[in-house]
Scaffold this motif. Structure first.
Motif, short mmCIF file in Angstrom:
data_model
loop_
_atom_site.label_atom_id
_atom_site.label_comp_id
_atom_site.label_asym_id
_atom_site.label_seq_id
_atom_site.Cartn_x
_atom_site.Cartn_y
_atom_site.Cartn_z
N GLY A 79 -83.55 120.19 -55.44
CA GLY A 79 -84.40 120.41 -54.27
C GLY A 79 -83.59 120.71 -53.02
N THR A 124 -90.47 117.01 -56.27
CA THR A 124 -89.74 117.18 -57.54
C THR A 124 -89.29 115.83 -58.09
N ASN A 126 -93.38 121.92 -56.90
CA ASN A 126 -92.18 121.09 -57.07
C ASN A 126 -92.45 119.88 -57.97
N SER A 138 -89.83 119.23 -51.02
CA SER A 138 -88.99 119.24 -52.22
C SER A 138 -88.91 117.85 -52.86
#
Length: 294
Positions: A15, A216, A155, A213
Protein backbone atom coordinates in the motif's frame (compact mmCIF):
# COMPACT_ATOMS: atom_id res chain seq x y z
CA UNK A 1 8.88 -15.24 9.85
CA UNK A 2 5.27 -16.33 10.35
CA UNK A 3 2.65 -16.28 7.60
CA UNK A 4 0.73 -13.54 9.42
CA UNK A 5 3.89 -11.42 9.60
CA UNK A 6 4.43 -11.88 5.85
CA UNK A 7 0.82 -10.86 5.19
CA UNK A 8 1.06 -7.72 7.34
CA UNK A 9 4.43 -6.75 5.82
CA UNK A 10 3.24 -7.28 2.24
CA UNK A 11 -0.01 -5.36 2.84
CA UNK A 12 1.67 -2.38 4.50
CA UNK A 13 4.62 -2.24 2.11
CA UNK A 14 2.44 -2.75 -0.96
CA UNK A 15 0.00 0.00 0.00
CA UNK A 16 2.74 2.47 0.93
CA UNK A 17 4.81 1.78 -2.20
CA UNK A 18 1.87 2.14 -4.61
CA UNK A 19 0.47 5.31 -3.01
CA UNK A 20 3.85 7.05 -2.61
CA UNK A 21 4.93 6.11 -6.13
CA UNK A 22 1.63 7.47 -7.46
CA UNK A 23 2.15 10.72 -5.54
CA UNK A 24 5.66 11.07 -6.94
CA UNK A 25 4.32 10.65 -10.46
CA UNK A 26 1.61 13.20 -9.75
CA UNK A 27 3.90 15.72 -8.07
CA UNK A 28 6.52 15.45 -10.79
CA UNK A 29 3.79 15.42 -13.47
CA UNK A 30 5.95 12.79 -15.17
CA UNK A 31 2.95 11.15 -16.79
CA UNK A 32 4.60 10.20 -20.09
CA UNK A 33 5.87 7.09 -18.28
CA UNK A 34 2.43 5.97 -17.10
CA UNK A 35 1.59 4.04 -20.33
CA UNK A 36 4.90 2.18 -19.91
CA UNK A 37 3.97 1.28 -16.34
CA UNK A 38 0.53 0.11 -17.47
CA UNK A 39 2.07 -2.18 -20.11
CA UNK A 40 4.38 -3.69 -17.50
CA UNK A 41 1.41 -4.13 -15.13
CA UNK A 42 -0.52 -6.10 -17.77
CA UNK A 43 2.34 -8.56 -18.07
CA UNK A 44 2.82 -8.82 -14.31
CA UNK A 45 -0.88 -9.46 -13.68
CA UNK A 46 -1.29 -12.03 -16.46
CA UNK A 47 1.97 -13.74 -15.55
CA UNK A 48 1.07 -14.01 -11.87
CA UNK A 49 -2.47 -15.21 -12.63
CA UNK A 50 -1.76 -17.75 -15.37
CA UNK A 51 1.71 -18.98 -14.42
CA UNK A 52 1.52 -18.80 -10.63
CA UNK A 53 -1.86 -18.50 -8.93
CA UNK A 54 -4.11 -20.53 -11.25
CA UNK A 55 -1.78 -23.56 -11.65
CA UNK A 56 -1.41 -23.70 -7.86
CA UNK A 57 -5.20 -23.58 -7.44
CA UNK A 58 -5.71 -26.35 -10.02
CA UNK A 59 -3.13 -28.52 -8.27
CA UNK A 60 -4.79 -28.03 -4.87
CA UNK A 61 -8.37 -28.49 -6.09
CA UNK A 62 -7.45 -31.50 -8.21
CA UNK A 63 -9.91 -30.66 -11.00
CA UNK A 64 -9.17 -28.41 -13.96
CA UNK A 65 -12.88 -28.06 -14.76
CA UNK A 66 -13.82 -26.99 -11.24
CA UNK A 67 -10.93 -24.53 -11.00
CA UNK A 68 -11.65 -22.94 -14.38
CA UNK A 69 -15.36 -22.79 -13.53
CA UNK A 70 -14.46 -20.80 -10.42
CA UNK A 71 -12.22 -18.61 -12.59
CA UNK A 72 -15.09 -17.88 -14.99
CA UNK A 73 -17.46 -17.18 -12.09
CA UNK A 74 -14.89 -14.78 -10.63
CA UNK A 75 -14.49 -12.88 -13.91
CA UNK A 76 -18.28 -12.56 -14.23
CA UNK A 77 -18.47 -11.44 -10.60
CA UNK A 78 -15.91 -8.68 -11.12
CA UNK A 79 -17.74 -7.59 -14.26
CA UNK A 80 -20.93 -7.24 -12.22
CA UNK A 81 -19.09 -5.39 -9.44
CA UNK A 82 -17.77 -2.91 -11.95
CA UNK A 83 -21.24 -2.52 -13.42
CA UNK A 84 -22.48 -1.67 -9.93
CA UNK A 85 -19.87 1.10 -9.83
CA UNK A 86 -17.99 -0.37 -6.88
CA UNK A 87 -14.57 -0.18 -8.52
CA UNK A 88 -14.99 2.57 -11.07
CA UNK A 89 -16.76 5.72 -9.90
CA UNK A 90 -17.43 8.41 -12.49
CA UNK A 91 -18.70 11.87 -11.66
CA UNK A 92 -18.79 13.94 -14.82
CA UNK A 93 -15.13 14.21 -15.91
CA UNK A 94 -13.76 13.16 -12.51
CA UNK A 95 -13.32 9.45 -13.05
CA UNK A 96 -10.53 7.13 -12.04
CA UNK A 97 -11.06 5.22 -15.29
CA UNK A 98 -10.03 8.22 -17.37
CA UNK A 99 -6.58 8.64 -18.83
CA UNK A 100 -4.08 9.85 -16.18
CA UNK A 101 -2.67 12.47 -18.58
CA UNK A 102 -6.14 13.92 -19.03
CA UNK A 103 -6.64 14.00 -15.27
CA UNK A 104 -3.27 15.69 -14.80
CA UNK A 105 -4.25 18.37 -17.28
CA UNK A 106 -7.53 18.90 -15.44
CA UNK A 107 -5.76 19.07 -12.07
CA UNK A 108 -3.23 21.59 -13.36
CA UNK A 109 -6.01 23.68 -14.87
CA UNK A 110 -7.91 23.54 -11.57
CA UNK A 111 -4.86 24.69 -9.59
CA UNK A 112 -4.27 27.57 -12.01
CA UNK A 113 -7.94 28.54 -11.77
CA UNK A 114 -7.83 28.53 -7.96
CA UNK A 115 -4.69 30.66 -7.96
CA UNK A 116 -6.33 33.16 -10.34
CA UNK A 117 -9.49 33.29 -8.25
CA UNK A 118 -7.45 33.76 -5.07
CA UNK A 119 -5.69 36.74 -6.65
CA UNK A 120 -9.01 38.24 -7.74
CA UNK A 121 -10.48 37.66 -4.28
CA UNK A 122 -7.54 39.39 -2.65
CA UNK A 123 -8.01 42.37 -4.95
CA UNK A 124 -11.80 42.72 -5.06
CA UNK A 125 -13.09 41.07 -1.86
CA UNK A 126 -14.57 37.71 -0.92
CA UNK A 127 -18.27 37.78 -1.72
CA UNK A 128 -18.69 36.46 -5.27
CA UNK A 129 -15.81 33.98 -5.21
CA UNK A 130 -16.89 32.44 -1.91
CA UNK A 131 -20.28 31.50 -3.30
CA UNK A 132 -18.78 29.93 -6.43
CA UNK A 133 -16.13 27.98 -4.51
CA UNK A 134 -18.72 26.65 -2.07
CA UNK A 135 -20.76 25.10 -4.87
CA UNK A 136 -17.74 23.67 -6.63
CA UNK A 137 -16.37 22.39 -3.32
CA UNK A 138 -19.51 20.35 -2.63
CA UNK A 139 -19.30 18.79 -6.10
CA UNK A 140 -15.58 18.07 -5.75
CA UNK A 141 -16.03 16.60 -2.27
CA UNK A 142 -18.68 14.22 -3.60
CA UNK A 143 -16.37 13.02 -6.39
CA UNK A 144 -13.48 12.61 -3.93
CA UNK A 145 -15.68 10.64 -1.52
CA UNK A 146 -16.76 8.24 -4.27
CA UNK A 147 -13.16 7.71 -5.34
CA UNK A 148 -11.96 7.02 -1.79
CA UNK A 149 -14.82 4.61 -1.02
CA UNK A 150 -14.25 2.69 -4.24
CA UNK A 151 -10.49 2.61 -3.70
CA UNK A 152 -10.89 1.36 -0.11
CA UNK A 153 -13.15 -1.46 -1.29
CA UNK A 154 -10.68 -2.39 -4.05
CA UNK A 155 -7.80 -2.37 -1.55
CA UNK A 156 -9.81 -4.54 0.86
CA UNK A 157 -10.31 -7.14 -1.88
CA UNK A 158 -6.59 -6.98 -2.73
CA UNK A 159 -5.81 -7.69 0.93
CA UNK A 160 -8.04 -10.78 0.89
CA UNK A 161 -6.27 -12.05 -2.24
CA UNK A 162 -2.82 -11.44 -0.71
CA UNK A 163 -3.82 -13.38 2.41
CA UNK A 164 -5.15 -16.28 0.33
CA UNK A 165 -1.90 -16.48 -1.63
CA UNK A 166 0.29 -16.40 1.48
CA UNK A 167 -1.94 -18.99 3.14
CA UNK A 168 -1.02 -21.31 0.28
CA UNK A 169 2.72 -20.56 0.26
CA UNK A 170 5.09 -17.66 0.93
CA UNK A 171 6.54 -17.66 -2.63
CA UNK A 172 3.04 -17.49 -4.14
CA UNK A 173 2.16 -14.68 -1.73
CA UNK A 174 5.19 -12.63 -2.74
CA UNK A 175 4.44 -13.10 -6.45
CA UNK A 176 0.79 -12.13 -5.93
CA UNK A 177 1.67 -9.07 -3.83
CA UNK A 178 4.21 -7.95 -6.46
CA UNK A 179 1.62 -8.16 -9.25
CA UNK A 180 -0.95 -6.29 -7.16
CA UNK A 181 1.50 -3.47 -6.38
CA UNK A 182 2.40 -3.22 -10.08
CA UNK A 183 -1.21 -2.63 -11.12
CA UNK A 184 -2.05 -0.46 -8.09
CA UNK A 185 0.47 2.26 -9.02
CA UNK A 186 -1.24 3.46 -12.25
CA UNK A 187 -4.64 3.18 -10.55
CA UNK A 188 -3.43 5.23 -7.59
CA UNK A 189 -2.05 7.85 -9.99
CA UNK A 190 -5.56 8.24 -11.39
CA UNK A 191 -7.08 8.43 -7.90
CA UNK A 192 -4.49 10.97 -6.76
CA UNK A 193 -5.12 13.23 -9.75
CA UNK A 194 -8.90 13.02 -9.26
CA UNK A 195 -8.45 14.12 -5.63
CA UNK A 196 -6.32 17.05 -6.78
CA UNK A 197 -8.98 17.94 -9.34
CA UNK A 198 -11.63 17.86 -6.61
CA UNK A 199 -9.81 20.66 -4.78
CA UNK A 200 -7.56 18.84 -2.31
CA UNK A 201 -3.99 19.94 -1.69
CA UNK A 202 -1.20 17.55 -2.72
CA UNK A 203 -0.40 16.56 0.88
CA UNK A 204 -4.05 16.04 1.80
CA UNK A 205 -4.62 13.88 -1.29
CA UNK A 206 -1.57 11.81 -0.35
CA UNK A 207 -2.81 11.43 3.25
CA UNK A 208 -6.28 10.29 2.16
CA UNK A 209 -4.80 7.84 -0.35
CA UNK A 210 -2.56 6.38 2.37
CA UNK A 211 -5.56 6.06 4.69
CA UNK A 212 -7.52 4.28 1.95
CA UNK A 213 -4.60 1.89 1.40
CA UNK A 214 -4.97 0.67 5.00
CA UNK A 215 -8.03 -1.26 3.81
CA UNK A 216 -5.55 -3.72 2.26
CA UNK A 217 -4.24 -4.56 5.73
CA UNK A 218 -7.76 -4.88 7.14
CA UNK A 219 -8.81 -7.25 4.35
CA UNK A 220 -5.60 -9.28 4.60
CA UNK A 221 -5.64 -9.78 8.37
CA UNK A 222 -9.39 -10.47 8.42
CA UNK A 223 -9.01 -13.03 5.63
CA UNK A 224 -6.06 -14.68 7.41
CA UNK A 225 -8.11 -15.41 10.52
CA UNK A 226 -11.16 -16.43 8.47
CA UNK A 227 -9.09 -18.80 6.32
CA UNK A 228 -7.48 -20.32 9.41
CA UNK A 229 -10.99 -21.51 10.31
CA UNK A 230 -11.95 -22.54 6.76
CA UNK A 231 -8.66 -23.65 5.26
CA UNK A 232 -10.36 -25.67 2.50
CA UNK A 233 -11.52 -22.42 0.91
CA UNK A 234 -7.98 -21.25 0.06
CA UNK A 235 -7.66 -22.96 -3.37
CA UNK A 236 -11.05 -21.59 -4.45
CA UNK A 237 -10.11 -18.10 -3.29
CA UNK A 238 -6.94 -18.43 -5.37
CA UNK A 239 -9.18 -18.92 -8.43
CA UNK A 240 -10.95 -15.68 -7.54
CA UNK A 241 -7.55 -13.99 -7.15
CA UNK A 242 -6.56 -15.16 -10.64
CA UNK A 243 -9.91 -13.95 -11.99
CA UNK A 244 -9.32 -10.52 -10.45
CA UNK A 245 -5.87 -10.20 -12.02
CA UNK A 246 -7.04 -11.36 -15.46
CA UNK A 247 -10.09 -9.09 -15.38
CA UNK A 248 -8.11 -5.99 -14.38
CA UNK A 249 -5.49 -6.66 -17.07
CA UNK A 250 -7.91 -7.46 -19.89
CA UNK A 251 -10.87 -5.19 -19.11
CA UNK A 252 -9.25 -2.17 -17.46
CA UNK A 253 -5.66 -1.88 -18.66
CA UNK A 254 -5.37 -3.36 -22.17
CA UNK A 255 -8.12 -1.16 -23.73
CA UNK A 256 -6.09 1.93 -22.82
CA UNK A 257 -3.05 0.53 -24.62
CA UNK A 258 -5.02 0.36 -27.88
CA UNK A 259 -5.20 4.16 -27.93
CA UNK A 260 -1.62 4.14 -29.22
CA UNK A 261 -1.72 2.16 -32.46
CA UNK A 262 1.59 3.24 -34.02
CA UNK A 263 4.21 0.53 -34.63
CA UNK A 264 6.80 1.97 -32.23
CA UNK A 265 4.32 2.20 -29.36
CA UNK A 266 3.02 -1.32 -30.07
CA UNK A 267 6.52 -2.80 -30.02
CA UNK A 268 7.25 -0.97 -26.77
CA UNK A 269 4.02 -2.31 -25.23
CA UNK A 270 4.77 -5.90 -26.28
CA UNK A 271 8.30 -5.60 -24.87
CA UNK A 272 7.08 -4.21 -21.55
CA UNK A 273 4.28 -6.80 -21.24
CA UNK A 274 6.88 -9.51 -21.85
CA UNK A 275 9.12 -7.87 -19.26
CA UNK A 276 6.23 -7.94 -16.77
CA UNK A 277 5.64 -11.66 -17.38
CA UNK A 278 9.38 -12.38 -17.25
CA UNK A 279 9.87 -10.53 -13.98
CA UNK A 280 7.07 -12.51 -12.33
CA UNK A 281 8.62 -15.78 -13.54
CA UNK A 282 12.03 -14.73 -12.21
CA UNK A 283 10.62 -13.60 -8.86
CA UNK A 284 8.66 -16.84 -8.52
CA UNK A 285 11.72 -19.01 -9.22
CA UNK A 286 14.01 -16.92 -7.03
CA UNK A 287 11.65 -16.86 -4.05
CA UNK A 288 10.73 -20.53 -4.50
CA UNK A 289 14.39 -21.51 -4.62
CA UNK A 290 15.16 -19.35 -1.56
CA UNK A 291 12.27 -20.91 0.38
CA UNK A 292 13.37 -24.44 -0.45
CA UNK A 293 16.96 -23.60 0.37
CA UNK A 294 15.91 -22.61 3.87
Amino acid sequence: MSVLAWIVLASLAGGAISVCAAALFGMAVNLQRIPMLISYSVGALLGAALLGVLPQAIEEIGSVELATSMLLAGILGFFLLEKLVLWRHCHEVSCEAHDPAELAHQAAHEEAHRAEQAALTHHHGHGHHHGHAHGHGNEGARAASLILIGDAFHNFVDGVLIAAAFAQSVPLGIVTATAIVAHEIPQEVGDYLVLLHSGMSRMRALAFNLLSSMATLVGAVGAYFALSLVGDAVPYLLCIAAASMIYVAVADLIPGLHKRAEIGATLQQVLLISLGVGSIVLIHHFVDGFAHGH
